[in-house]
Scaffold this active site. Sequence first.
Site, short mmCIF file in Angstrom:
data_model
loop_
_atom_site.label_atom_id
_atom_site.label_comp_id
_atom_site.label_asym_id
_atom_site.label_seq_id
_atom_site.Cartn_x
_atom_site.Cartn_y
_atom_site.Cartn_z
N PHE A 145 14.13 4.59 2.53
CA PHE A 145 14.23 3.13 2.43
C PHE A 145 15.42 2.79 1.55
O PHE A 145 15.49 3.22 0.40
CB PHE A 145 12.94 2.55 1.83
CG PHE A 145 12.88 1.05 1.89
CD1 PHE A 145 12.28 0.42 2.96
CD2 PHE A 145 13.41 0.27 0.88
CE1 PHE A 145 12.21 -0.96 3.03
CE2 PHE A 145 13.35 -1.11 0.93
CZ PHE A 145 12.75 -1.74 2.01
N ARG A 195 15.27 4.74 -8.28
CA ARG A 195 14.21 5.11 -9.24
C ARG A 195 14.67 6.24 -10.16
O ARG A 195 14.36 6.25 -11.34
CB ARG A 195 12.95 5.52 -8.50
CG ARG A 195 12.21 4.35 -7.87
CD ARG A 195 10.98 4.81 -7.14
NE ARG A 195 10.25 3.69 -6.57
CZ ARG A 195 9.23 3.82 -5.75
NH1 ARG A 195 8.81 5.02 -5.38
NH2 ARG A 195 8.62 2.75 -5.27
N ARG A 199 -5.87 -6.96 13.75
CA ARG A 199 -5.49 -5.55 13.69
C ARG A 199 -4.35 -5.41 12.69
O ARG A 199 -3.36 -6.13 12.78
CB ARG A 199 -5.02 -5.04 15.05
CG ARG A 199 -6.00 -5.25 16.20
CD ARG A 199 -7.22 -4.35 16.06
NE ARG A 199 -8.10 -4.47 17.21
CZ ARG A 199 -9.19 -5.22 17.26
NH1 ARG A 199 -9.51 -5.97 16.22
NH2 ARG A 199 -9.95 -5.26 18.33
#
Length: 69
Positions: free
Chosen positions: A51, A62, A40
């Site tokens: 994050f 970024r 699974r």
Amino acid sequence: MPNVNIQLIEGRSAEQKEALIEKITAACVEAIDCTPESVRIVLSDIAPQDFGLSGESVAKRRAGQDTTA
């Protein structure tokens, strides 16, 4: 029954996620001698602003990258 949870920063395509699921399943089968049907996998997308890395969010890192080089 192995349960594998993977957290990814948003941005991967459906095809990339399918490939990841396939390869992680194969790795579980090889490593612990289980059946593919027993594996699974849960993929969780995390927004870049949710994050952190080295004291700042991935979104901020970024945004600060120089893309003109």
